[in-house]
Enzyme design. Structure first.
Site, short mmCIF file in Angstrom:
data_model
loop_
_atom_site.label_atom_id
_atom_site.label_comp_id
_atom_site.label_asym_id
_atom_site.label_seq_id
_atom_site.Cartn_x
_atom_site.Cartn_y
_atom_site.Cartn_z
N ASP A 40 43.26 18.39 16.85
CA ASP A 40 44.58 18.42 17.49
C ASP A 40 45.58 18.82 16.41
OD1 ASP A 40 47.07 17.90 18.57
OD2 ASP A 40 46.51 15.96 19.43
N TYR A 131 62.10 26.44 24.63
CA TYR A 131 61.01 27.35 24.26
C TYR A 131 61.53 28.44 23.31
CZ TYR A 131 57.05 30.56 24.94
OH TYR A 131 55.96 31.39 24.75
N LYS A 135 60.63 29.21 19.21
CA LYS A 135 60.05 30.50 18.85
C LYS A 135 60.95 31.26 17.88
CE LYS A 135 56.47 29.82 21.43
NZ LYS A 135 55.17 29.49 20.82
N THR A 166 46.50 35.66 30.21
CA THR A 166 45.84 34.42 29.78
C THR A 166 45.89 33.42 30.93
OG1 THR A 166 47.91 33.48 28.95
CG2 THR A 166 46.59 34.79 27.40
#
Length: 222
Positions: A40, A131, A135, A166
């Site tokens: 992890d 998000y 990034k 994906t």
């Protein structure tokens, strides 16, 4: 898999043993060398574990690809402190710590680090504020690290993919709408993105550092 096909010896990691071992088996079936470590990437002890595995199995570390990530889509006012902490730890802090662990082993002979972020680093959308923040932060951090270690032969670059075929995109109910926004009218394949990683890892890109490669089917052209 693409790196192994070019001769790289690869440490594969992830939380899911079955998937990781399948990747290793595919590499080995094609005469490549790879080892899987179930880990992890948000757990502190695993950063050193992964780097030490590369050193102990293969003798050196030349390439680091940071590709851990998830997606969060939430209205800004609904984002909780817990959301912020968990998302930034996986998509930001893990990149930071992996670079800290890897760079000391690259100082003697150089290396290439590829941080995979997202088109969202430069093109945000409603409900993507957290998000995009992470990034963009990783993308800018990468530039700073690249400049700091450029004279040591360590290159750091980012790949900013657009929509890629994906499981993450397959679960999105708006796939047709997303495709319609892309000038090429299709999603990228994983192989197309992997070929860019191979290029950035190779000596073919030996004069490229502190750069971001956008592979988005033309969205940034608008």
């Amino acid at each position: 898999i693409a790196l192994a096909a070019e001769g790289a010896k690869v440490v594969v990691t992830g939380r899911h043993r079955e998937r990781g071992e399948a990747v290793v088996q595919e590499i080995q079936a094609n005469q490549g060398q790879a080892v899987f470590v179930q880990a992890d990437i948000t757990q502190e002890a695993n950063y050193a574990l992964l780097v030490n595995t590369a050193i102990s199995h293969f003798g050196r570390l030349d390439i680091l690809v940071n590709n851990a990530g998830n997606i969060i889509e939430k209205p800004f006012l609904d984002i909780t402190p817990e959301d912020f902490e968990s998302f930034t730890k996986l998509d930001g802090y893990a990149y930071f710590r992996m670079m800290q662990q890897a760079i000391p082993y690259m100082l003697t002979h150089g290396g290439s680090i590829i941080n995979i972020t997202s088109l969202a680093a430069v093109n945000s959308l409603p409900t993507h504020s957290l998000y995009s923040f992470v990034k963009a932060a990783v993308t800018q951090m990468s530039k700073g690290v690249a400049l700091e270690f450029a004279d040591k032969g360590i290159r750091v670059n980012c790949l900013l993919p657009g929509a890629v075929e994906t499981e993450m995109i397959a679960g999105n109910p708006n796939t047709d709408m997303i495709k319609s926004m892309i000038p090429m009218k299709r999603f990228s394949t994983v192989e197309e993105q992997a070929s860019i990683v191979v290029f950035l890892a190779s000596d073919d890109s030996s004069y490229i550092t502190a750069s971001s490669v956008v592979a988005d089917g033309g969205i940034r052209g608008f």
